[in-house]
Design a protein around this motif. Structure first.
Motif, PDB file in Angstrom:
ATOM      1  N   ILE A  74      21.133  89.822  30.582  1.00  0.00           N
ATOM      2  CA  ILE A  74      21.370  90.605  29.377  1.00  0.00           C
ATOM      3  C   ILE A  74      22.589  91.452  29.585  1.00  0.00           C
ATOM      4  N   THR A  75      23.558  91.645  28.632  1.00  0.00           N
ATOM      5  CA  THR A  75      24.668  92.422  28.535  1.00  0.00           C
ATOM      6  C   THR A  75      24.607  93.572  27.412  1.00  0.00           C
ATOM      7  N   ILE A  76      24.613  94.687  27.662  1.00  0.00           N
ATOM      8  CA  ILE A  76      24.488  95.694  26.778  1.00  0.00           C
ATOM      9  C   ILE A  76      25.751  96.432  26.803  1.00  0.00           C
ATOM     10  N   GLY A  77      25.937  97.038  25.559  1.00  0.00           N
ATOM     11  CA  GLY A  77      27.289  97.633  25.117  1.00  0.00           C
ATOM     12  C   GLY A  77      26.840  99.044  24.783  1.00  0.00           C
ATOM     13  N   PHE A  78      27.798  99.841  24.055  1.00  0.00           N
ATOM     14  CA  PHE A  78      27.633 101.214  24.076  1.00  0.00           C
ATOM     15  C   PHE A  78      26.696 101.564  22.680  1.00  0.00           C
ATOM     16  N   GLY A  79      26.099 102.610  22.748  1.00  0.00           N
ATOM     17  CA  GLY A  79      24.910 102.988  21.750  1.00  0.00           C
ATOM     18  C   GLY A  79      24.274 104.033  21.961  1.00  0.00           C
ATOM     19  N   LEU A  89      13.912  88.252  34.185  1.00  0.00           N
ATOM     20  CA  LEU A  89      15.118  87.822  34.306  1.00  0.00           C
ATOM     21  C   LEU A  89      15.344  87.335  35.551  1.00  0.00           C
ATOM     22  N   VAL A  90      15.516  86.046  35.564  1.00  0.00           N
ATOM     23  CA  VAL A  90      15.544  85.137  37.239  1.00  0.00           C
ATOM     24  C   VAL A  90      16.892  84.303  37.244  1.00  0.00           C
ATOM     25  N   GLY A  91      17.610  84.891  37.919  1.00  0.00           N
ATOM     26  CA  GLY A  91      18.905  83.850  38.050  1.00  0.00           C
ATOM     27  C   GLY A  91      18.701  82.645  38.772  1.00  0.00           C
ATOM     28  N   ALA A  92      19.622  81.900  38.602  1.00  0.00           N
ATOM     29  CA  ALA A  92      19.456  80.518  39.254  1.00  0.00           C
ATOM     30  C   ALA A  92      19.453  80.539  40.764  1.00  0.00           C
ATOM     31  N   TYR A  93      18.360  79.430  41.275  1.00  0.00           N
ATOM     32  CA  TYR A  93      18.148  79.511  42.655  1.00  0.00           C
ATOM     33  C   TYR A  93      17.690  78.197  43.033  1.00  0.00           C
ATOM     34  N   SER A  94      17.857  78.070  44.266  1.00  0.00           N
ATOM     35  CA  SER A  94      17.485  76.528  44.970  1.00  0.00           C
ATOM     36  C   SER A  94      16.110  76.688  45.161  1.00  0.00           C
ATOM     37  N   VAL A  95      15.166  75.737  44.717  1.00  0.00           N
ATOM     38  CA  VAL A  95      13.803  75.543  45.225  1.00  0.00           C
ATOM     39  C   VAL A  95      13.483  75.446  46.309  1.00  0.00           C
ATOM     40  N   SER A  96      14.249  74.505  47.250  1.00  0.00           N
ATOM     41  CA  SER A  96      14.074  74.108  48.162  1.00  0.00           C
ATOM     42  C   SER A  96      14.045  75.395  49.535  1.00  0.00           C
ATOM     43  N   SER A  97      15.358  76.254  49.273  1.00  0.00           N
ATOM     44  CA  SER A  97      15.719  77.178  50.096  1.00  0.00           C
ATOM     45  C   SER A  97      15.201  78.708  49.703  1.00  0.00           C
ATOM     46  N   ALA A  98      14.862  78.561  48.384  1.00  0.00           N
ATOM     47  CA  ALA A  98      14.440  80.030  47.912  1.00  0.00           C
ATOM     48  C   ALA A  98      15.690  80.868  48.003  1.00  0.00           C
ATOM     49  N   SER A  99      17.021  80.519  47.763  1.00  0.00           N
ATOM     50  CA  SER A  99      18.226  81.208  47.736  1.00  0.00           C
ATOM     51  C   SER A  99      18.753  81.215  46.417  1.00  0.00           C
ATOM     52  N   ARG A 100      19.526  82.236  46.219  1.00  0.00           N
ATOM     53  CA  ARG A 100      20.408  82.391  44.924  1.00  0.00           C
ATOM     54  C   ARG A 100      21.399  81.382  44.971  1.00  0.00           C
ATOM     55  N   LEU A 108      20.663  92.576  34.535  1.00  0.00           N
ATOM     56  CA  LEU A 108      20.932  93.595  33.289  1.00  0.00           C
ATOM     57  C   LEU A 108      22.453  94.217  33.490  1.00  0.00           C
ATOM     58  N   TYR A 109      23.175  94.029  32.930  1.00  0.00           N
ATOM     59  CA  TYR A 109      24.413  94.795  32.855  1.00  0.00           C
ATOM     60  C   TYR A 109      24.666  95.757  31.671  1.00  0.00           C
ATOM     61  N   ALA A 110      24.784  97.194  31.871  1.00  0.00           N
ATOM     62  CA  ALA A 110      24.952  98.324  31.157  1.00  0.00           C
ATOM     63  C   ALA A 110      26.286  98.539  31.408  1.00  0.00           C
ATOM     64  N   THR A 111      27.247  98.244  30.233  1.00  0.00           N
ATOM     65  CA  THR A 111      28.662  98.053  30.292  1.00  0.00           C
ATOM     66  C   THR A 111      29.261  99.464  30.369  1.00  0.00           C
ATOM     67  N   GLY A 112      28.490 100.539  29.796  1.00  0.00           N
ATOM     68  CA  GLY A 112      29.038 101.957  29.684  1.00  0.00           C
ATOM     69  C   GLY A 112      28.813 102.480  28.256  1.00  0.00           C
ATOM     70  N   GLY A 113      28.706 103.718  28.136  1.00  0.00           N
ATOM     71  CA  GLY A 113      28.496 104.425  26.783  1.00  0.00           C
ATOM     72  C   GLY A 113      27.165 104.475  25.946  1.00  0.00           C
ATOM     73  N   ILE A 114      26.107 103.878  26.931  1.00  0.00           N
ATOM     74  CA  ILE A 114      24.747 103.825  26.464  1.00  0.00           C
ATOM     75  C   ILE A 114      24.308 105.348  26.315  1.00  0.00           C
TER      76      ILE A 114
END
Length: 233
Positions: A74-79, A89-100, A108-114
């Motif tokens: 999720i990317t959030i702008g100002f407001g 929120l689950v990033g892509a990961y390897s099932v076999s090694s349980a690693s990213r 979640l990225y709050a880009t500024g100005g919130i």
């Protein structure tokens, strides 16, 4: 303005580029998103989930599930006011090694100005950075103001929370575990308050080596009370 989405699914069976985005809502005012699921099949991935740029205001996002992304969940702008609750929120990961899979993924990225970002019961797993607060985009090149997190669960990220600007960040009863480098990294002039919760910071499941729990490299004001730091197995 006023966009409402409820019980909506976006699902990919093929790997998409890290720059791909599932939902891009420009200037989201008085929006309400509920029960949105964005993901891909096992062994595949896509770029980003929900982009709310350049402005998002007086909007509610609840019961979201975004998984297998290599970009930003999720990317959030100002407001002024944004509420996000009961979201995973689950990033892509390897099932076999349980690693990213991705070294660029951000939950979640709050880009500024919130002015006021409220995060309630947020789960973030398998991201390079769980939560990033930074005034990193041209149209929001001012610091975020208030970020309030209640009962976040952040697991198996490289850095759980990274703060590069100067918000008032309040975290209530967090559970943060198994970050590879830092549970919380503060590089900017922020004020960080943590009340309750546990920070468990292992290198991996088989060693008791502790990496950084809270790493404040900037002029940070820090208030920590009733937090348990688990230093090893």
């Amino acid at each position: 303005p006023g966009l409402q989405m409820d019980n909506f699914h976006i699902y990919s069976t093929n790997t998409k580029s890290s720059s791909s985005v599932a939902i891009n809502s420009r200037n989201c005012f008085d929006c309400y998103f509920s029960r949105i699921e964005i993901g891909s099949s096992l062994g595949t991935s896509f770029g980003g989930g929900l982009v709310l740029l350049p402005q998002v205001d007086t909007s509610v996002f609840t019961d979201l599930k975004i998984f297998n992304f290599t970009g930003v969940g999720i990317t959030i702008g100002f407001g002024f006011q944004v509420w996000i609750s009961r979201t995973r929120l689950v990033g892509a990961y390897s099932v076999s090694s349980a690693s990213r899979v991705s070294t660029q993924s951000i939950g979640l990225y709050a880009t500024g100005g919130i002015a006021n970002l409220q995060l309630e019961a947020i789960n973030i797993f398998y991201c390079e950075t769980g939560l990033l607060s930074a005034n990193g985009l041209p149209y929001s090149a001012i610091s975020n103001n208030n970020i309030n997190m209640n009962q976040p669960f952040i697991h198996n990220c490289n850095n759980g929370i990274v703060v590069n600007d100067g918000p008032f960040l309040s975290i209530m009863s967090p559970v943060m575990q198994q970050s590879d480098t830092n549970q919380i990294l503060v590089n900017g002039p922020a004020q960080l308050t943590i009340l309750g919760g546990r920070l468990m910071n292992y290198l991996n499941d088989t060693t008791s080596l502790l990496y950084n729990g809270i790493n404040a490299t900037g002029p940070t004001r820090l208030i920590v009370a009733y937090v348990k730091f688990n230093l090893g197995k």
